[in-house]
Design a protein around this motif. Structure first.
Motif, short mmCIF file in Angstrom:
data_model
loop_
_atom_site.label_atom_id
_atom_site.label_comp_id
_atom_site.label_asym_id
_atom_site.label_seq_id
_atom_site.Cartn_x
_atom_site.Cartn_y
_atom_site.Cartn_z
N UNK A 119 14.05 -6.94 0.60
CA UNK A 119 14.48 -6.37 -0.67
C UNK A 119 15.86 -5.76 -0.48
N UNK A 120 16.72 -5.97 -1.46
CA UNK A 120 18.11 -5.52 -1.37
C UNK A 120 18.40 -4.44 -2.41
N UNK A 121 19.36 -3.61 -2.12
CA UNK A 121 19.97 -2.63 -3.03
C UNK A 121 19.12 -1.38 -3.23
N UNK A 182 35.37 -14.32 -4.56
CA UNK A 182 34.86 -13.85 -3.29
C UNK A 182 34.01 -12.60 -3.40
N UNK A 183 33.93 -12.00 -4.61
CA UNK A 183 33.07 -10.84 -4.81
C UNK A 183 31.60 -11.25 -4.70
N UNK A 184 30.81 -10.41 -4.05
CA UNK A 184 29.38 -10.66 -3.89
C UNK A 184 28.62 -9.39 -4.23
N UNK A 185 27.58 -9.51 -5.05
CA UNK A 185 26.69 -8.39 -5.32
C UNK A 185 25.25 -8.84 -5.10
N UNK A 186 24.36 -7.85 -4.96
CA UNK A 186 22.94 -8.15 -4.75
C UNK A 186 22.09 -7.39 -5.76
N UNK A 187 21.03 -8.03 -6.17
CA UNK A 187 20.08 -7.44 -7.11
C UNK A 187 18.68 -7.57 -6.52
N UNK A 188 17.87 -6.50 -6.56
CA UNK A 188 16.53 -6.60 -5.98
C UNK A 188 15.60 -7.53 -6.74
N UNK A 189 15.96 -7.90 -7.96
CA UNK A 189 15.10 -8.76 -8.76
C UNK A 189 15.61 -10.21 -8.84
N UNK A 190 16.91 -10.40 -8.63
CA UNK A 190 17.48 -11.75 -8.83
C UNK A 190 18.08 -12.35 -7.57
N UNK A 191 18.60 -11.53 -6.66
CA UNK A 191 19.16 -12.06 -5.43
C UNK A 191 20.65 -11.78 -5.29
N UNK A 192 21.38 -12.72 -4.68
CA UNK A 192 22.80 -12.55 -4.36
C UNK A 192 23.65 -13.37 -5.32
N UNK A 193 24.64 -12.69 -5.93
CA UNK A 193 25.50 -13.33 -6.93
C UNK A 193 26.91 -13.52 -6.40
N UNK A 194 27.54 -14.61 -6.86
CA UNK A 194 28.96 -14.85 -6.61
C UNK A 194 29.70 -14.73 -7.93
N UNK A 195 31.02 -14.50 -7.87
CA UNK A 195 31.78 -14.17 -9.07
C UNK A 195 33.03 -15.02 -9.24
N UNK A 196 33.48 -15.09 -10.52
CA UNK A 196 34.72 -15.77 -10.87
C UNK A 196 35.57 -14.88 -11.78
N UNK A 204 34.64 -11.67 -14.34
CA UNK A 204 34.03 -11.70 -15.67
C UNK A 204 32.77 -12.56 -15.71
N UNK A 205 32.63 -13.45 -14.73
CA UNK A 205 31.50 -14.37 -14.73
C UNK A 205 30.83 -14.38 -13.37
N UNK A 206 29.53 -14.66 -13.36
CA UNK A 206 28.80 -14.68 -12.09
C UNK A 206 27.70 -15.73 -12.13
N UNK A 207 27.16 -16.01 -10.96
CA UNK A 207 26.08 -16.97 -10.83
C UNK A 207 25.23 -16.62 -9.62
N UNK A 208 23.96 -17.00 -9.67
CA UNK A 208 23.05 -16.86 -8.53
C UNK A 208 22.77 -18.26 -7.98
N UNK A 209 23.47 -18.66 -6.91
CA UNK A 209 23.27 -20.02 -6.37
C UNK A 209 21.85 -20.26 -5.88
N UNK A 210 21.28 -19.25 -5.21
CA UNK A 210 19.92 -19.37 -4.69
C UNK A 210 19.17 -18.08 -5.00
N UNK A 211 18.75 -17.91 -6.25
CA UNK A 211 18.11 -16.65 -6.64
C UNK A 211 16.74 -16.51 -6.00
N UNK A 212 16.19 -15.30 -6.10
CA UNK A 212 14.83 -15.05 -5.66
C UNK A 212 13.87 -15.88 -6.51
#
Length: 246
Positions: A119-121, A182-196, A204-212
């Motif tokens: 679990x993250x964050x 190159x920004x990365x954030x983590x969510x305990x419910x969704x996983x690791x996000x990358x940003x644009x 302004x935009x993000x995606x979860x390439x391999x969500x939980x």
């Protein structure tokens, strides 16, 4: 245990096995963790001292809380590694439920597990739910008057306490206007996000390439901060939500 509270602090028991590691070794392993809402948004774990295997070294410092009382500060030692000042105990707390427990600073530990899933964050709240629903509603996103996404194939993510998020297929997004930051954030419910960045506006935009697993429906889709862009749903401009992300 039944939920108890003092002021704005709420305490209740958790049925999950909770483990935290430091220096590659378990610092605590318990099935009797408490969930404590020190702030309204999410809980933190308080672990029984009997289930702590790390060494807790008193520092002599005290952190005072109007609701929890005087917190005695400890350094945590395990596996040849120390986390300075990373533990708090409240032996004389007016909130009786947390006496005999320790609070580890989440980021000071190497890893946390609920059962066998990392679990993250922060600890997950049993009152936060994530629903992801496919939608044929027409979603269009503008940045500075330029349409950057236009889709009738959204997945709408509804998360307790947050505005709906529209996750859109990359084929419906102007990828030529996006630049990976190159920004990365983590969510305990969704996983690791990358940003644009979008048209030069950072993150302004993000995606979860391999969500939980529970958020797998948004894998690889792109969402935008509705707090910072103009979002139209079925032709109607949505009011920009007011959240900490704005």
């Amino acid at each position: 245990m039944d939920a108890v509270s003092r002021g704005r602090v709420r305490v209740e028991g958790s049925a999950k096995r909770v483990r935290t590691y430091l220096g590659g070794h378990p610092a605590a392993d318990t099935t009797r963790a408490l969930l404590v809402w020190e702030i309204p948004y999410y809980p933190t774990y308080y672990l029984p001292l009997e289930d702590v295997t790390a060494e807790l070294k008193p520092t002599g410092a005290v952190e005072r809380s109007p609701s929890r009382g005087d917190g005695l500060v400890h350094t945590v030692a395990a596996g040849g590694k120390e986390a300075a000042g990373a533990a708090l105990t409240f032996p004389d707390s007016p909130l009786e439920a947390i006496r005999g427990h320790v609070r580890f600073a989440w980021d000071a530990m190497d890893a946390w597990f609920e059962e066998d899933e990392q679990v993250y964050v922060h600890a997950r709240s049993p009152y936060t739910r994530v629903d992801i629903l496919p939608s044929s509603r027409h979603v269009r996103v503008e940045v500075g008057g330029v349409t950057v996404a236009d889709s009738r194939h959204a997945r709408i993510l509804f998360e307790t306490g947050l505005p709906p998020r529209y996750y859109l297929p990359k084929t419906d997004v102007r990828l030529d206007l996006l630049e990976h930051t190159g920004t990365v954030t983590r969510c305990p419910y969704k996983g690791t996000a990358e940003y644009w960045s979008v048209n030069g506006e950072p993150d302004l935009a993000w995606s979860y390439p391999t969500p939980l697993p529970e958020s797998g429906r948004v894998a690889g889709l792109i969402a935008f901060y509705d707090e910072k862009v103009d979002t139209y749903v079925d032709g109607v401009l949505q009011e920009r939500p007011k959240t900490p992300f704005g």
